[in-house]
Motif scaffolding. Structure first.
Motif, PDB file in Angstrom:
ATOM      1  N   LEU A  32       0.944 -14.295  -2.245  1.00 24.09           N
ATOM      2  CA  LEU A  32       0.570 -14.773  -4.053  1.00 24.09           C
ATOM      3  C   LEU A  32       0.608 -14.092  -5.361  1.00 24.09           C
ATOM      4  CD1 LEU A  32      -2.708 -17.501  -3.116  1.00 24.09           C
ATOM      5  CD2 LEU A  32      -0.045 -17.949  -2.821  1.00 24.09           C
ATOM      6  N   LEU A  33       0.419 -14.868  -5.961  1.00 25.62           N
ATOM      7  CA  LEU A  33       0.545 -13.483  -7.058  1.00 25.62           C
ATOM      8  C   LEU A  33      -0.801 -13.197  -7.569  1.00 25.62           C
ATOM      9  CD1 LEU A  33       2.663 -15.922 -10.004  1.00 25.62           C
ATOM     10  CD2 LEU A  33       3.241 -14.096  -8.669  1.00 25.62           C
ATOM     11  N   LYS A  34      -1.184 -13.709  -7.214  1.00 26.68           N
ATOM     12  CA  LYS A  34      -3.217 -12.713  -7.341  1.00 26.68           C
ATOM     13  C   LYS A  34      -3.563 -10.995  -6.487  1.00 26.68           C
ATOM     14  CE  LYS A  34      -5.774 -15.497  -4.062  1.00 26.68           C
ATOM     15  NZ  LYS A  34      -6.822 -15.958  -3.971  1.00 26.68           N
ATOM     16  N   HIS A  35      -2.241 -11.813  -5.092  1.00 28.32           N
ATOM     17  CA  HIS A  35      -2.575 -10.611  -4.177  1.00 28.32           C
ATOM     18  C   HIS A  35      -1.620  -9.901  -5.026  1.00 28.32           C
ATOM     19  CE1 HIS A  35      -2.773 -13.921  -0.929  1.00 28.32           C
ATOM     20  NE2 HIS A  35      -3.760 -13.568  -1.523  1.00 28.32           N
ATOM     21  N   LEU A  36      -0.738  -9.888  -5.491  1.00 29.19           N
ATOM     22  CA  LEU A  36      -0.099  -8.748  -6.079  1.00 29.19           C
ATOM     23  C   LEU A  36      -0.517  -8.252  -6.938  1.00 29.19           C
ATOM     24  CD1 LEU A  36       3.659 -10.540  -5.604  1.00 29.19           C
ATOM     25  CD2 LEU A  36       2.450  -9.240  -4.241  1.00 29.19           C
ATOM     26  N   GLU A  37      -0.613  -8.951  -7.913  1.00 25.77           N
ATOM     27  CA  GLU A  37      -1.468  -8.564  -9.552  1.00 25.77           C
ATOM     28  C   GLU A  37      -3.045  -7.896  -9.384  1.00 25.77           C
ATOM     29  OE1 GLU A  37       0.266 -10.851 -12.967  1.00 25.77           O
ATOM     30  OE2 GLU A  37      -1.471 -11.855 -12.378  1.00 25.77           O
ATOM     31  N   SER A  38      -3.858  -7.827  -7.753  1.00 22.76           N
ATOM     32  CA  SER A  38      -4.586  -6.995  -7.713  1.00 22.76           C
ATOM     33  C   SER A  38      -4.333  -5.617  -7.145  1.00 22.76           C
ATOM     34  CB  SER A  38      -5.369  -7.913  -6.444  1.00 22.76           C
ATOM     35  OG  SER A  38      -4.753  -8.189  -5.745  1.00 22.76           O
ATOM     36  N   ALA A  39      -3.268  -5.672  -5.868  1.00 20.73           N
ATOM     37  CA  ALA A  39      -2.586  -4.563  -5.873  1.00 20.73           C
ATOM     38  C   ALA A  39      -1.964  -3.281  -5.977  1.00 20.73           C
ATOM     39  CB  ALA A  39      -2.301  -4.836  -4.102  1.00 20.73           C
ATOM     40  N   LEU A  40      -1.378  -3.958  -7.084  1.00 19.74           N
ATOM     41  CA  LEU A  40       0.016  -2.784  -8.124  1.00 19.74           C
ATOM     42  C   LEU A  40      -0.312  -3.067  -9.365  1.00 19.74           C
ATOM     43  CD1 LEU A  40       3.058  -4.627  -6.354  1.00 19.74           C
ATOM     44  CD2 LEU A  40       1.935  -2.570  -5.836  1.00 19.74           C
ATOM     45  N   ASP A  64       0.972  -1.347   0.034  1.00 20.28           N
ATOM     46  CA  ASP A  64      -0.141  -0.321   0.211  1.00 20.28           C
ATOM     47  C   ASP A  64       1.068   1.269   0.322  1.00 20.28           C
ATOM     48  OD1 ASP A  64      -2.203  -1.621   0.395  1.00 20.28           O
ATOM     49  OD2 ASP A  64      -2.479  -1.276   2.030  1.00 20.28           O
ATOM     50  N   GLU A  65       1.777   1.302   0.745  1.00 20.72           N
ATOM     51  CA  GLU A  65       2.908   2.094   0.778  1.00 20.72           C
ATOM     52  C   GLU A  65       3.541   2.658  -0.379  1.00 20.72           C
ATOM     53  OE1 GLU A  65       6.676   3.949   3.744  1.00 20.72           O
ATOM     54  OE2 GLU A  65       5.674   1.609   3.204  1.00 20.72           O
ATOM     55  N   ILE A  66       4.223   1.356  -1.426  1.00 23.28           N
ATOM     56  CA  ILE A  66       4.750   2.402  -2.308  1.00 23.28           C
ATOM     57  C   ILE A  66       4.197   1.945  -3.352  1.00 23.28           C
ATOM     58  CG2 ILE A  66       6.733   0.380  -1.138  1.00 23.28           C
ATOM     59  CD1 ILE A  66       6.706  -1.721  -3.666  1.00 23.28           C
ATOM     60  N   LYS A  67       2.851   1.634  -3.445  1.00 22.80           N
ATOM     61  CA  LYS A  67       1.930   1.234  -5.056  1.00 22.80           C
ATOM     62  C   LYS A  67       1.368   2.560  -5.597  1.00 22.80           C
ATOM     63  CE  LYS A  67      -2.493   0.538  -6.259  1.00 22.80           C
ATOM     64  NZ  LYS A  67      -4.201   0.140  -5.827  1.00 22.80           N
ATOM     65  N   PRO A  68       1.559   3.735  -5.605  1.00 20.48           N
ATOM     66  CA  PRO A  68       1.869   4.843  -5.462  1.00 20.48           C
ATOM     67  C   PRO A  68       2.749   5.970  -6.731  1.00 20.48           C
ATOM     68  CG  PRO A  68       0.726   5.490  -3.538  1.00 20.48           C
ATOM     69  CD  PRO A  68       1.243   4.730  -2.977  1.00 20.48           C
ATOM     70  N   PHE A  69       4.008   4.838  -6.168  1.00 19.19           N
ATOM     71  CA  PHE A  69       5.363   5.553  -6.749  1.00 19.19           C
ATOM     72  C   PHE A  69       5.452   4.331  -7.783  1.00 19.19           C
ATOM     73  CE2 PHE A  69       4.533   7.006  -3.186  1.00 19.19           C
ATOM     74  CZ  PHE A  69       5.303   8.328  -3.003  1.00 19.19           C
ATOM     75  N   VAL A  70       4.844   3.205  -7.885  1.00 18.55           N
ATOM     76  CA  VAL A  70       5.370   2.019  -9.002  1.00 18.55           C
ATOM     77  C   VAL A  70       5.125   2.226 -10.442  1.00 18.55           C
ATOM     78  CG1 VAL A  70       6.283   0.586  -7.350  1.00 18.55           C
ATOM     79  CG2 VAL A  70       3.878   0.920  -8.615  1.00 18.55           C
ATOM     80  N   THR A  71       5.705   2.174 -11.119  1.00 16.11           N
ATOM     81  CA  THR A  71       4.810   2.170 -12.987  1.00 16.11           C
ATOM     82  C   THR A  71       4.802   1.041 -13.393  1.00 16.11           C
ATOM     83  OG1 THR A  71       6.494   2.689 -14.027  1.00 16.11           O
ATOM     84  CG2 THR A  71       6.418   4.366 -12.683  1.00 16.11           C
ATOM     85  N   PRO A  72       3.930   0.998 -14.558  1.00 22.64           N
ATOM     86  CA  PRO A  72       3.507  -0.250 -15.363  1.00 22.64           C
ATOM     87  C   PRO A  72       5.182  -1.317 -15.461  1.00 22.64           C
ATOM     88  CG  PRO A  72       1.804   1.483 -16.388  1.00 22.64           C
ATOM     89  CD  PRO A  72       2.948   2.364 -15.030  1.00 22.64           C
ATOM     90  N   ASP A  73       6.372  -0.801 -15.735  1.00 23.83           N
ATOM     91  CA  ASP A  73       7.291  -0.926 -15.926  1.00 23.83           C
ATOM     92  C   ASP A  73       7.702  -1.187 -15.287  1.00 23.83           C
ATOM     93  OD1 ASP A  73       7.239  -1.213 -18.857  1.00 23.83           O
ATOM     94  OD2 ASP A  73       7.950   1.757 -18.753  1.00 23.83           O
TER      95      ASP A  73
END
Length: 277
Positions: free
Chosen positions: A100-108, A80-89
């Motif tokens: 799990l991957l589904k956790h990561l892909e749903s949140a980022l 939640d902390e880093i989500k606004p600062f990552v890009t699609p790349d």
């Protein structure tokens, strides 16, 4: 490109030091953050050029690849902390198996992967398990596996086999070390041989056995058959182990899987809230 590490605990430190020692990364290409900043600062003192980030946000906003090396119940807060600062790349890599991957892909909104390292990577050996999300293409995988290949052998596995493959490659060193410890303890107790000598012999035995299984053309079964002479001393020992350890390893895996399922449920609760019946 900068490589970031959020969390410099046991496995985060193993990864950072292994990448540096192998030449896969230079300290100047690494940015690390940790909840207790002095841990990251000790790494920076040991490896001049390594940057200690002021926050996880600095890591996420300045690195193209970010390894998240934190415990399962801390993971959601970090995401939640880093989500606004990552890009699609950006590529975010979890080393925490119950996430799990589904956790990561749903949140980022970025590329995600799971990498399960082993303490054996600290001596540039052993497997590194690789599990990829749908947004990562083959070139991304090859680039990551080149870096991981400097510290071990990258092995792609299905996420549904995360637990059992981790039991073997990542937990296995602890299980094997326990066996060696008990063998040494018994040798000292029964015969009076010095612990130092017994430990040295057992350690050389483990090293040699690993080479036979990896380079000598043996499987565990064929190695056992080759060493054990019918009616001999080794066979007597193996017969005892067969009787005493008959279901031990099945129960061992049942125990690790039960703990894994418990941790996954706790992570699910953090990401999605309580399940309503």
């Amino acid at each position: 490109m900068k490589i970031g590490f959020i969390g410099t605990g046991s496995m985060g430190t193993v990864l950072i030091e292994s990448f540096i020692r192998s030449g896969a990364l230079q300290p100047s290409s690494i940015i690390a953050s940790n909840r207790s900043q002095d841990k990251a600062e000790r790494l920076a003192a040991k490896y001049p050029g390594l940057t200690v980030a002021r926050s996880n946000l600095q890591v996420a906003s300045t690195c193209g690849t970010v390894f998240v090396c934190v415990r399962p119940l801390v993971f959601k807060a970090v995401i939640d902390e880093i989500k606004p600062f990552v890009t699609p790349d950006t590529t975010v890599i979890s080393i925490t198996s119950p996430v799990l991957l589904k956790h990561l892909e749903s949140a980022l909104p970025c590329k995600v992967a799971k990498v399960i390292p082993s303490i054996t990577n600290g001596v540039l050996s052993g497997a590194v398990l690789c599990i990829y999300g749908e947004r990562i293409d083959e070139q991304d995988r090859l680039s990551l596996e080149w870096m991981l290949g400097m510290i071990g052998k990258p092995v792609r596995v299905s996420e549904r086999f995360t637990r059992v493959t981790s039991d073997i490659s990542s937990c296995g060193p602890a299980f094997l070390a326990y066996f060696v410890q008990k063998l040494v303890d018994a040798a000292v107790q029964v015969t009076g041989v010095s612990r130092e000598e017994a430990t040295r012999l057992a350690s050389e035995m483990v090293l040699g056995t690993g080479k036979l299984l990896n380079e000598g053309g043996f499987s565990p079964e064929t190695l056992r058959q080759r060493v054990a002479v019918p009616g001999g001393i080794i066979e007597a020992g193996l017969e005892l182990m067969e009787r005493e350890l008959d279901t031990t390893f099945i129960r061992l895996l049942q125990a690790t899987h039960a703990k894994y399922d418990e941790d996954v449920e706790k992570v699910e609760h953090q990401f999605y809230g309580p399940i309503v019946e």
